[in-house]
Design an enzyme around this catalytic site. Structure first.
Site, PDB file in Angstrom:
ATOM      1  N   LEU A 154       3.819   9.014   1.047  1.00 34.80           N
ATOM      2  CA  LEU A 154       2.490   9.102   1.680  1.00 34.80           C
ATOM      3  C   LEU A 154       1.509   8.235   0.887  1.00 34.80           C
ATOM      4  CD1 LEU A 154       1.119  10.777   4.063  1.00 34.80           C
ATOM      5  CD2 LEU A 154       0.165  12.185   2.230  1.00 34.80           C
ATOM      6  N   GLY A 155       1.726   6.926   0.960  1.00 39.62           N
ATOM      7  CA  GLY A 155       0.839   5.996   0.257  1.00 39.62           C
ATOM      8  C   GLY A 155      -0.164   5.395   1.224  1.00 39.62           C
ATOM      9  N   ARG A 156      -0.521   4.138   0.987  1.00 37.79           N
ATOM     10  CA  ARG A 156      -1.528   3.476   1.843  1.00 37.79           C
ATOM     11  C   ARG A 156      -1.085   3.483   3.308  1.00 37.79           C
ATOM     12  NH1 ARG A 156      -1.471  -0.217  -3.083  1.00 37.79           N
ATOM     13  NH2 ARG A 156       0.669  -0.376  -2.419  1.00 37.79           N
ATOM     14  N   ILE A 157       0.153   3.063   3.561  1.00 31.86           N
ATOM     15  CA  ILE A 157       0.626   2.986   4.955  1.00 31.86           C
ATOM     16  C   ILE A 157       0.936   4.392   5.477  1.00 31.86           C
ATOM     17  CG2 ILE A 157       2.340   1.982   6.504  1.00 31.86           C
ATOM     18  CD1 ILE A 157       2.784  -0.213   4.321  1.00 31.86           C
ATOM     19  N   ARG A 177       6.787  11.730  -5.367  1.00 29.36           N
ATOM     20  CA  ARG A 177       6.981  12.278  -6.715  1.00 29.36           C
ATOM     21  C   ARG A 177       5.880  13.272  -7.075  1.00 29.36           C
ATOM     22  NH1 ARG A 177       7.066   6.509  -9.279  1.00 29.36           N
ATOM     23  NH2 ARG A 177       5.377   6.529  -7.758  1.00 29.36           N
ATOM     24  N   ARG A 234      12.433   0.094   3.045  1.00 24.02           N
ATOM     25  CA  ARG A 234      13.396  -0.892   2.573  1.00 24.02           C
ATOM     26  C   ARG A 234      14.787  -0.383   2.913  1.00 24.02           C
ATOM     27  NH1 ARG A 234       9.940  -4.011   2.469  1.00 24.02           N
ATOM     28  NH2 ARG A 234       9.106  -5.252   0.779  1.00 24.02           N
ATOM     29  N   ASP A 258      13.875  -0.826  10.864  1.00 26.48           N
ATOM     30  CA  ASP A 258      13.272  -2.166  10.748  1.00 26.48           C
ATOM     31  C   ASP A 258      13.843  -2.921   9.555  1.00 26.48           C
ATOM     32  OD1 ASP A 258      11.363  -4.208  11.437  1.00 26.48           O
ATOM     33  OD2 ASP A 258      10.138  -3.560   9.740  1.00 26.48           O
ATOM     34  N   GLU A 263      19.857  -7.646   4.470  1.00 28.99           N
ATOM     35  CA  GLU A 263      19.160  -8.467   5.481  1.00 28.99           C
ATOM     36  C   GLU A 263      19.487  -9.944   5.292  1.00 28.99           C
ATOM     37  OE1 GLU A 263      14.992  -7.457   5.343  1.00 28.99           O
ATOM     38  OE2 GLU A 263      15.430  -5.343   5.654  1.00 28.99           O
ATOM     39  N   HIS A 281      12.997  -6.586  10.557  1.00 28.50           N
ATOM     40  CA  HIS A 281      11.982  -6.527   9.499  1.00 28.50           C
ATOM     41  C   HIS A 281      10.649  -7.108  10.012  1.00 28.50           C
ATOM     42  CE1 HIS A 281      11.492  -6.326   4.871  1.00 28.50           C
ATOM     43  NE2 HIS A 281      10.323  -6.149   5.459  1.00 28.50           N
TER      44      HIS A 281
HETATM   45  P1  NAP Z   1       2.126   2.717  -1.687  1.00 28.09           P
HETATM   46  O1  NAP Z   1       0.703   2.864  -1.301  1.00 28.09           O
HETATM   47  O2  NAP Z   1       2.470   2.364  -3.093  1.00 28.09           O
HETATM   48  O3  NAP Z   1       2.878   4.092  -1.302  1.00 28.09           O
HETATM   49  C1  NAP Z   1       4.176   4.348  -1.685  1.00 28.09           C
HETATM   50  C2  NAP Z   1       4.420   5.847  -1.626  1.00 28.09           C
HETATM   51  O4  NAP Z   1       5.774   6.088  -2.005  1.00 28.09           O
HETATM   52  C3  NAP Z   1       3.533   6.650  -2.539  1.00 28.09           C
HETATM   53  O5  NAP Z   1       2.943   7.677  -1.797  1.00 28.09           O
HETATM   54  C4  NAP Z   1       4.461   7.230  -3.601  1.00 28.09           C
HETATM   55  O6  NAP Z   1       4.062   8.571  -3.861  1.00 28.09           O
HETATM   56  C5  NAP Z   1       5.829   7.184  -2.918  1.00 28.09           C
HETATM   57  N1  NAP Z   1       6.888   6.920  -3.885  1.00 28.09           N
HETATM   58  C6  NAP Z   1       6.929   5.929  -4.814  1.00 28.09           C
HETATM   59  N2  NAP Z   1       8.044   6.037  -5.557  1.00 28.09           N
HETATM   60  C7  NAP Z   1       8.717   7.116  -5.075  1.00 28.09           C
HETATM   61  C8  NAP Z   1       9.934   7.742  -5.452  1.00 28.09           C
HETATM   62  N3  NAP Z   1      10.689   7.287  -6.476  1.00 28.09           N
HETATM   63  N4  NAP Z   1      10.319   8.823  -4.744  1.00 28.09           N
HETATM   64  C9  NAP Z   1       9.564   9.307  -3.736  1.00 28.09           C
HETATM   65  N5  NAP Z   1       8.396   8.762  -3.354  1.00 28.09           N
HETATM   66  C10 NAP Z   1       7.986   7.667  -4.014  1.00 28.09           C
HETATM   67  O7  NAP Z   1       2.855   1.644  -0.778  1.00 28.09           O
HETATM   68  P2  NAP Z   1       2.491   1.156   0.706  1.00 28.09           P
HETATM   69  O8  NAP Z   1       1.506   0.070   0.622  1.00 28.09           O
HETATM   70  O9  NAP Z   1       2.192   2.345   1.541  1.00 28.09           O
HETATM   71  O10 NAP Z   1       3.907   0.506   1.124  1.00 28.09           O
HETATM   72  C11 NAP Z   1       5.059   1.307   1.110  1.00 28.09           C
HETATM   73  C12 NAP Z   1       6.316   0.481   1.265  1.00 28.09           C
HETATM   74  O11 NAP Z   1       6.496   0.124   2.630  1.00 28.09           O
HETATM   75  C13 NAP Z   1       6.345  -0.867   0.528  1.00 28.09           C
HETATM   76  O12 NAP Z   1       6.690  -0.728  -0.825  1.00 28.09           O
HETATM   77  C14 NAP Z   1       7.391  -1.643   1.301  1.00 28.09           C
HETATM   78  O13 NAP Z   1       8.665  -1.459   0.734  1.00 28.09           O
HETATM   79  C15 NAP Z   1       7.355  -1.008   2.688  1.00 28.09           C
HETATM   80  N6  NAP Z   1       6.821  -1.955   3.687  1.00 28.09           N
HETATM   81  C16 NAP Z   1       7.650  -2.423   4.656  1.00 28.09           C
HETATM   82  C17 NAP Z   1       7.154  -3.274   5.617  1.00 28.09           C
HETATM   83  C18 NAP Z   1       8.028  -3.807   6.695  1.00 28.09           C
HETATM   84  O14 NAP Z   1       7.782  -4.909   7.167  1.00 28.09           O
HETATM   85  N7  NAP Z   1       9.022  -3.056   7.145  1.00 28.09           N
HETATM   86  C19 NAP Z   1       5.826  -3.701   5.572  1.00 28.09           C
HETATM   87  C20 NAP Z   1       5.014  -3.203   4.576  1.00 28.09           C
HETATM   88  C21 NAP Z   1       5.526  -2.320   3.632  1.00 28.09           C
HETATM   89  P3  NAP Z   1       4.297   9.192  -5.336  1.00 28.09           P
HETATM   90  O15 NAP Z   1       3.604   8.295  -6.300  1.00 28.09           O
HETATM   91  O16 NAP Z   1       3.701  10.566  -5.241  1.00 28.09           O
HETATM   92  O17 NAP Z   1       5.758   9.236  -5.513  1.00 28.09           O
HETATM   93  C1  8YV Z   2       7.228  -8.575   4.431  1.00 33.07           C
HETATM   94  C2  8YV Z   2       7.112  -6.255   3.854  1.00 33.07           C
HETATM   95  O1  8YV Z   2       6.727  -8.797   3.201  1.00 33.07           O
HETATM   96  O2  8YV Z   2       4.948  -6.275   2.932  1.00 33.07           O
HETATM   97  C3  8YV Z   2       6.116  -5.925   2.813  1.00 33.07           C
HETATM   98  O3  8YV Z   2       6.529  -5.258   1.834  1.00 33.07           O
HETATM   99  O4  8YV Z   2       8.209  -5.813   3.840  1.00 33.07           O
HETATM  100  C4  8YV Z   2       6.764  -7.206   4.929  1.00 33.07           C
HETATM  101  O5  8YV Z   2       5.426  -7.172   5.259  1.00 33.07           O
HETATM  102  C5  8YV Z   2       6.867  -9.666   5.331  1.00 33.07           C
HETATM  103  O6  8YV Z   2       8.002  -9.837   6.114  1.00 33.07           O
HETATM  104  C6  8YV Z   2       6.505 -10.959   4.634  1.00 33.07           C
HETATM  105  O7  8YV Z   2       7.619 -11.622   4.146  1.00 33.07           O
END
Ligand code: NAP
Ligand code: 8YV
Length: 321
Positions: A154-157, A177, A234, A258, A263, A281
């Site tokens: 439950l982070g930014r997204i 965590r 991921r 996704d 990949e 993705h």
């Molecule tokens: P964020 O704000 O850092 O949030 C990550 C969340 O994960 C935090 O709430 C954290 O809570 C939790 N977390 C971290 N480590 C953990 C662990 N070991 N076990 C359980 N929970 C854990 O990140 P965000 O900006 O929301 O982005 C999240 C992720 O989405 C990115 O890191 C990326 O991999 C993925 N993403 C994918 C796409 C795509 O294109 N598919 C695009 C954007 C992002 P705690 O600190 O309480 O553990």
């Molecule tokens: C990719 C993502 O980075 O932001 C992330 O963590 O997984 C995606 O937004 C995007 O495909 C740019 O390469």
């Protein structure tokens, strides 16, 4: 304009990012994911900034070939392929692109959740193939109204998504965590327990060693035969072999994915399953969000070389400022 500063554009940079960097700095490109020996010999010691558009790991070995590198600006919010500890040990700061993609990634997670619960691809195939005309109405699907929905990370997204999920009037649980003060959702320290209580799990946590296969066979069995797994985090966070097994045995209901472990390769068993939605993705892939990500990737380098203060360093590097 700082043409005296030489930047390495790693991977194929999108034109908007490439142009911004080339306008501002002297930009050296290399077509490969890893620079060639000839390229390293010519430019290696001159590079002080790196724009990373690659999903190929960026490890100590490459950093050592760029001895004057001071900053890595990574495109994307997740930076699990970058060895941040090795970068810090060499005095190299790492930045990423948080926040600008929150809404679109959360929207995509919601889209996948709804599409899986209502079997949108199955409905499309049913209508398109003429089965509707031949056989009558398609099978009923499942509502998410009033459902118990679990967010892993439950982070930014994740918070952006949770707000959107509130309209469905069910319970929202989350796992991470830490429990987060002031959040109107229930924290579950145990992921298996949370999965057992949920109709769907949506993954939004970082990749990397700490979360590798955190969604394993036990979690998927707990989610159950009617459960839906949505992964926009991921590929590494889900045990893909166990996922295939859970889908084939009927222990897990559906998956909407996704991201994948290797990949852009997707196991054939997932491609063959009509209970899986596949996406390449693409969660952040709108023109508007990608432009914001490209701009932030460039702006981090520009701000760093202008006044030493990049806009969005990764948390591990904030103490370097
Ligand atoms: P964020 O704000 O850092 O949030 C990550 C969340 O994960 C935090 O709430 C954290 O809570 C939790 N977390 C971290 N480590 C953990 C662990 N070991 N076990 C359980 N929970 C854990 O990140 P965000 O900006 O929301 O982005 C999240 C992720 O989405 C990115 O890191 C990326 O991999 C993925 N993403 C994918 C796409 C795509 O294109 N598919 C695009 C954007 C992002 P705690 O600190 O309480 O553990
Ligand atoms: C990719 C993502 O980075 O932001 C992330 O963590 O997984 C995606 O937004 C995007 O495909 C740019 O390469």
């Amino acid at each position: 304009m700082r043409k005296d500063i030489e930047i390495y554009g790693r991977g194929v940079l999108p034109p908007r990012l490439d142009n911004r960097l080339a306008d501002h700095f002297t930009l050296h490109r290399d077509p490969g994911q890893m620079p060639s020996e000839a390229w390293l010999e010519e430019f290696g010691t001159r590079i002080t900034g790196l724009a990373n558009a690659s999903f190929t790991p960026l490890e100590a070995e490459l950093m050592d070939r760029l001895p004057n590198l001071r900053i890595i600006s990574s495109l994307g919010v997740g930076y699990d392929t970058i060895d941040v500890a090795a970068a810090k040990a060499r005095g190299i700061l790492v930045t990423h692109t948080p926040d600008v993609l929150n809404a679109d990634v959360a929207n995509y997670a919601l889209l996948l959740l709804l599409a899986a619960s209502r079997d949108l691809l199955g409905q499309d195939a049913y209508a398109r193939s003429g089965r509707w005309a031949r056989e009558g109405r398609a099978q009923l699907t499942t509502t998410i109204e009033g459902a118990t929905l679990g967010i892993v990370g439950l982070g930014r997204i994740g918070r952006n998504l949770a707000k959107k999920l509130e309209v469905f009037g069910g319970r929202i649980l989350y796992h991470g965590r830490h429990a987060q003060p002031g959040v109107p959702y229930e924290f579950c320290a145990d992921l298996v327990d949370m999965a057992r209580r949920c109709d769907a799990l949506i993954l939004l946590l970082p990749g990397g060693a700490a979360t590798d296969h955190i969604v394993n066979a036990e979690v998927m069995a707990a989610l159950g035969p009617q459960g839906i797994l949505v992964n926009v985090a991921r590929g590494s966070v889900v045990d893909e072999a166990a996922l295939i097994q859970a889908l084939q045995s009927g222990q897990l209901g559906r998956a909407a994915l996704d991201v994948f472990e290797d990949e852009p390769n997707i196991p054939q068993a997932l491609c063959d399953s009509d209970r899986v939605i596949l996406s390449p993705h693409a969660a952040s892939a709108t023109v508007q969000t990608r432009q914001a990500m490209f701009d932030l990737t460039a702006d981090n380098l520009i701000a760093y070389f202008d006044d030493g203060a990049p806009l969005t360093p990764v948390p591990e590097c904030r103490d370097m400022l």
